[in-house]
Design an enzyme around this catalytic site. Structure first.
Site, PDB file in Angstrom:
ATOM      1  N   HIS A   1       0.807  -1.218   0.000  1.00 40.81           N
ATOM      2  CA  HIS A   1       0.000   0.000   0.000  1.00 40.81           C
ATOM      3  C   HIS A   1       0.840   1.268   0.000  1.00 40.81           C
ATOM      4  CE1 HIS A   1      -3.382  -2.438  -0.146  1.00 40.81           C
ATOM      5  NE2 HIS A   1      -4.251  -1.530   0.243  1.00 40.81           N
TER       6      HIS A   1
ATOM      7  N   ASP B   1      -6.013   4.933   9.887  1.00 41.87           N
ATOM      8  CA  ASP B   1      -7.428   5.059   9.510  1.00 41.87           C
ATOM      9  C   ASP B   1      -7.941   3.810   8.799  1.00 41.87           C
ATOM     10  OD1 ASP B   1      -7.366   7.609  10.478  1.00 41.87           O
ATOM     11  OD2 ASP B   1      -7.141   8.562   8.516  1.00 41.87           O
TER      12      ASP B   1
ATOM     13  N   GLU C   1      -9.993  13.854  14.829  1.00 33.51           N
ATOM     14  CA  GLU C   1      -9.479  14.164  13.495  1.00 33.51           C
ATOM     15  C   GLU C   1     -10.299  15.318  12.922  1.00 33.51           C
ATOM     16  OE1 GLU C   1      -8.806  11.121  10.605  1.00 33.51           O
ATOM     17  OE2 GLU C   1      -7.551   9.896  11.920  1.00 33.51           O
TER      18      GLU C   1
HETATM   19  C1  FAD Z   1      -6.200   3.424   2.202  1.00 32.94           C
HETATM   20  C2  FAD Z   1      -4.972   3.772   3.001  1.00 32.94           C
HETATM   21  C3  FAD Z   1      -5.101   4.419   4.208  1.00 32.94           C
HETATM   22  C4  FAD Z   1      -3.978   4.745   4.962  1.00 32.94           C
HETATM   23  N1  FAD Z   1      -4.142   5.372   6.154  1.00 32.94           N
HETATM   24  C5  FAD Z   1      -3.075   5.660   6.910  1.00 32.94           C
HETATM   25  C6  FAD Z   1      -3.221   6.292   8.164  1.00 32.94           C
HETATM   26  O1  FAD Z   1      -4.328   6.594   8.600  1.00 32.94           O
HETATM   27  N2  FAD Z   1      -2.115   6.560   8.893  1.00 32.94           N
HETATM   28  C7  FAD Z   1      -0.881   6.216   8.463  1.00 32.94           C
HETATM   29  O2  FAD Z   1       0.067   6.455   9.198  1.00 32.94           O
HETATM   30  N3  FAD Z   1      -0.691   5.642   7.268  1.00 32.94           N
HETATM   31  C8  FAD Z   1      -1.774   5.360   6.487  1.00 32.94           C
HETATM   32  N4  FAD Z   1      -1.591   4.775   5.268  1.00 32.94           N
HETATM   33  C9  FAD Z   1      -0.233   4.617   4.753  1.00 32.94           C
HETATM   34  C10 FAD Z   1       0.418   3.327   5.175  1.00 32.94           C
HETATM   35  O3  FAD Z   1       0.950   3.454   6.467  1.00 32.94           O
HETATM   36  C11 FAD Z   1       1.523   3.030   4.182  1.00 32.94           C
HETATM   37  O4  FAD Z   1       0.923   2.778   2.932  1.00 32.94           O
HETATM   38  C12 FAD Z   1       2.421   1.899   4.571  1.00 32.94           C
HETATM   39  O5  FAD Z   1       3.304   1.728   3.509  1.00 32.94           O
HETATM   40  C13 FAD Z   1       1.740   0.599   4.966  1.00 32.94           C
HETATM   41  O6  FAD Z   1       1.412  -0.204   3.905  1.00 32.94           O
HETATM   42  P1  FAD Z   1       1.901  -1.727   3.750  1.00 32.94           P
HETATM   43  O7  FAD Z   1       1.743  -2.515   4.993  1.00 32.94           O
HETATM   44  O8  FAD Z   1       1.201  -2.205   2.554  1.00 32.94           O
HETATM   45  O9  FAD Z   1       3.461  -1.602   3.517  1.00 32.94           O
HETATM   46  P2  FAD Z   1       4.255  -1.590   2.138  1.00 32.94           P
HETATM   47  O10 FAD Z   1       3.732  -0.514   1.289  1.00 32.94           O
HETATM   48  O11 FAD Z   1       4.274  -2.952   1.561  1.00 32.94           O
HETATM   49  O12 FAD Z   1       5.709  -1.200   2.651  1.00 32.94           O
HETATM   50  C14 FAD Z   1       6.034   0.121   3.055  1.00 32.94           C
HETATM   51  C15 FAD Z   1       7.545   0.259   3.222  1.00 32.94           C
HETATM   52  O13 FAD Z   1       7.958  -0.489   4.355  1.00 32.94           O
HETATM   53  C16 FAD Z   1       8.810  -1.550   3.960  1.00 32.94           C
HETATM   54  N5  FAD Z   1       8.351  -2.722   4.686  1.00 32.94           N
HETATM   55  C17 FAD Z   1       7.209  -3.438   4.515  1.00 32.94           C
HETATM   56  N6  FAD Z   1       7.141  -4.417   5.405  1.00 32.94           N
HETATM   57  C18 FAD Z   1       8.263  -4.347   6.147  1.00 32.94           C
HETATM   58  C19 FAD Z   1       8.787  -5.100   7.223  1.00 32.94           C
HETATM   59  N7  FAD Z   1       8.134  -6.152   7.731  1.00 32.94           N
HETATM   60  N8  FAD Z   1       9.975  -4.731   7.749  1.00 32.94           N
HETATM   61  C20 FAD Z   1      10.648  -3.668   7.270  1.00 32.94           C
HETATM   62  N9  FAD Z   1      10.208  -2.924   6.246  1.00 32.94           N
HETATM   63  C21 FAD Z   1       9.029  -3.269   5.695  1.00 32.94           C
HETATM   64  C22 FAD Z   1       8.654  -1.701   2.456  1.00 32.94           C
HETATM   65  O14 FAD Z   1       9.821  -2.187   1.840  1.00 32.94           O
HETATM   66  C23 FAD Z   1       8.367  -0.275   2.043  1.00 32.94           C
HETATM   67  O15 FAD Z   1       9.553   0.461   1.942  1.00 32.94           O
HETATM   68  C24 FAD Z   1      -2.695   4.438   4.483  1.00 32.94           C
HETATM   69  C25 FAD Z   1      -2.560   3.791   3.258  1.00 32.94           C
HETATM   70  C26 FAD Z   1      -3.680   3.462   2.520  1.00 32.94           C
HETATM   71  C27 FAD Z   1      -3.498   2.780   1.216  1.00 32.94           C
END
Ligand code: FAD
Ligand code: NAG
Ligand code: NAG
Ligand code: NAG
Length: 531
Positions: free
Chosen positions: A109, A170, A281
């Protein structure tokens, strides 16, 4: 795609430390190309509990942002932590002459390819989530989870014990490792701090393939580095998350303001008083005409009639969004508390929207929107999001220019705005925030939807984002990006400011070849420039 070079040695004397010796001796200033055909075979030879996939890799070249696509060489579906350690150790031992990098992919994401690895190995962290989530009730309850676990699953598991994590995002269909690599900010952060302030312990696989347990007491430099560390120092394989007793129900409230200053004063007061809401918020509504019913689809109110008849008249409105947690038998008390708190606010009295939902319905509210958008084909579109932390003293200047001038509408997606207190953010972690005690999160959560008029929604939004950033810079607002994205190392250095030295030192200590999370584009593997 161009990555910025590491340029560590030149810029930081502090980095001329033991860790660099290996690079120093063996490194050539120029990248040496790898013989790509050999990569799969060396990986294939590794003994892992899970498996590598070399053909079905296309999903790992995509993310929620839907704008950047880099195809990896392979995707590892790990079944164990040692699968991850074995793979990283193997790539580490290939040395600086191999271009191979490693990206953990949580739920993918990210917005600009941060979880992708161009011709590298993507580790599908969700394969690691197991049945071994362990809730520990007691005086200071916590849960041990896999780094690939989704927050929504942690919620359901911990609720079996009447418990739940304290601080959220969120949207809950995100992984623990993904949000802890950023911060994890939502309406509870003013009180509990971000998610990175609510973790007791981590298990991390470093860029050398070492499995390290870390906490505030044990290997604390790595622990703090990884929190908010953009995946640069290690892969989070397990996390110990703080829990609290969970409520059953939530009173969910929205009220409107036309004056930004009044709105901001009320928000700031609410996050400062002792007895307050559990979630605070807010968001901005620009250029909406007509009646404001059903103006955010995820909200599920039993609207008082007068509220749904409020006419926005095209004015810019500021919506304060609040929640109070309670148990079924506390209805009278909670109603009284809410009445007291609301009586101190200066919203437009006819705009009180109230509803009552379960705790799960409240926390998982964005998923309802996701399902609706998916059904209309509007989820997998480009998301040129922009997230900013803005110091309290500058928020009025920001609002005047951005909401009054740059943005002409908010129909491309919500614009969130709410303050938090810096004292809840541990300054030893890697997260970069403004200098002031109170700062605002402002999140432009836009979707670029092809419009009927044929205009390019994406270009328009990107231009707007650029104008916002340019304004912040020329007006010296002291703004920091959240979920930051830059393409040159100088910009990263500016982002980190005085914290850059610590960040770069930690990189050398834990991922000296810069194998990890190449999609953040902070360091480039195996390019060391001298002089
Ligand atoms: C609909 C939506 C709502 C959101 N709302 C919020 C919010 O309210 N507050 C907020 O703070 N953020 C929010 N986000 C953002 C979210 O925190 C980031 O998108 C974050 O990247 C988490 O997504 P993911 O778990 O898919 O991680 P990824 O996108 O897969 O990874 C994010 C980064 O972390 C690294 N990573 C992933 N897993 C690990 C691991 N286990 N160890 C070390 N590094 C790792 C990846 O290599 C990459 O660099 C939102 C995102 C979306 C899409
Ligand atoms: C921020 O939190 C600290 C510590 O709890 C507190 O002393 C301070 O008053 C808070 N600031 C505001 C403006 O609420
Ligand atoms: C409101 O939005 C419409 C397009 O949706 C635009 O034409 C108009 O100029 C906007 N009004 C203001 C005051 O910005
Ligand atoms: C972190 O905060 C503490 C106490 O608030 C302060 O003493 C320390 O200097 C700060 N450290 C950094 C690196 O900012």
């Amino acid at each position: 795609m161009r990555y910025p070079p590491v340029s560590l040695l030149r810029q930081n004397n502090i980095l001329l430390i033991r860790g660099i010796t290996l690079l120093f001796l063996s490194c050539v200033t120029i990248r040496i190309s790898l013989c790509f055909s050999s990569v799969p075979s060396t990986l294939k030879a590794l003994s892992v509990d899970g498996h590598f996939n070399f053909d079905e890799v296309h999903h790992a070249a995509r993310d929620f942002g839907n704008r950047y696509q880099f195809l990896p060489e392979a995707v590892l579906h790990p079944k164990s932590v040692s699968d991850i350690a074995t793979t990283i150790k193997h790539i580490w031992q290939m040395g600086p002459h191999s271009e191979l990098t490693v990206a953990a992919r949580g739920h993918g994401h990210s917005l600009q390819g941060q979880s992708q690895a161009h011709r590298g190995v993507v580790i599908n962290m969700e394969s690691l989530q197991g049945p071994d989530m362990q809730v520990h009730p007691g005086n200071s309850p916590y849960v041990d989870v896999s780094g690939g676990e989704l927050w929504i699953n942690i919620l359901h598991e911990s609720l079996k014990y009447g418990l739940a994590p304290k601080s959220w995002t969120d949207y809950l269909h995100l992984t623990v490792g993904g949000t802890l690599s950023n911060a994890g900010v939502s309406g509870q952060a003013f009180w509990h701090g971000p998610q990175i302030s609510n973790v007791h312990q981590l298990e991390v696989v470093t860029g050398k393939g070492e499995v390290v347990t870390c906490s505030e007491k044990q290997n604390s430099d790595l622990f703090h580095g990884v929190l908010g560390g953009l995946g640069q120092f290690g892969i989070i394989t397990r996390a110990r998350i703080a829990l609290e007793p969970a409520p059953c129900k939530v009173k969910w409230i929205r009220v409107l303001y036309t004056d930004f200053a009044t709105f901001a004063i009320d928000q700031e007061n609410l996050i400062s008083v002792e007895k307050t809401f559990d979630y605070i918020e807010g968001f901005v509504i620009i250029n909406r005409t007509g009646l404001l019913n059903n103006w955010r689809s995820s909200f599920n109110p039993q609207d008082p009639v007068q509220a749904s008849q409020f006419n926005s008249d095209g004015r810019t409105l500021f919506c304060l969004e609040l929640a109070k947690y309670f148990h079924q038998d506390e209805t009278d008390r909670v109603n009284q508390e809410i009445e007291n708190l609301l009586s101190q606010l200066s919203y437009i009295t006819s705009t009180l929207f109230q509803s009552e939902v379960t705790y799960v319905e409240f926390l998982d509210r964005v998923h309802v929107s996701e399902l609706k958008l998916r059904s209309r084909g509007l989820w997998e579109v480009p998301h040129p999001w922009l997230n900013l932390f803005i110091p309290k003293s500058k928020i009025k200047d920001f609002a005047n220019e951005v909401f009054g001038n740059i943005l002409t509408e908010t129909s491309n997606g919500p614009v969130l705005i709410y303050p938090v207190n810096k004292s809840k953010w541990d300054n030893r972690t890697s997260i970069v925030i403004p200098e002031e005690d109170i700062f605002y999160l402002v999140a432009f959560l836009t979707s670029a939807v092809p419009s009927s008029s044929g205009t390019d929604g994406l270009e328009h939004i990107l231009t707007q984002n650029k104008r916002i950033l340019e304004f912040c810079e020329t007006a010296h607002l002291g703004v920091k990006q959240y979920l930051p994205h830059y393409s040159a190392q100088e910009e990263w250095q500016t982002h980190f400011g005085p914290r850059w030295e610590v960040f770069a030192r930690r990189k050398l200590a834990y991922d000296p070849l810069a194998l990890l999370a190449p999609g953040q584009r902070i360091f480039q593997k195996a390019i060391i420039t001298f002089s």
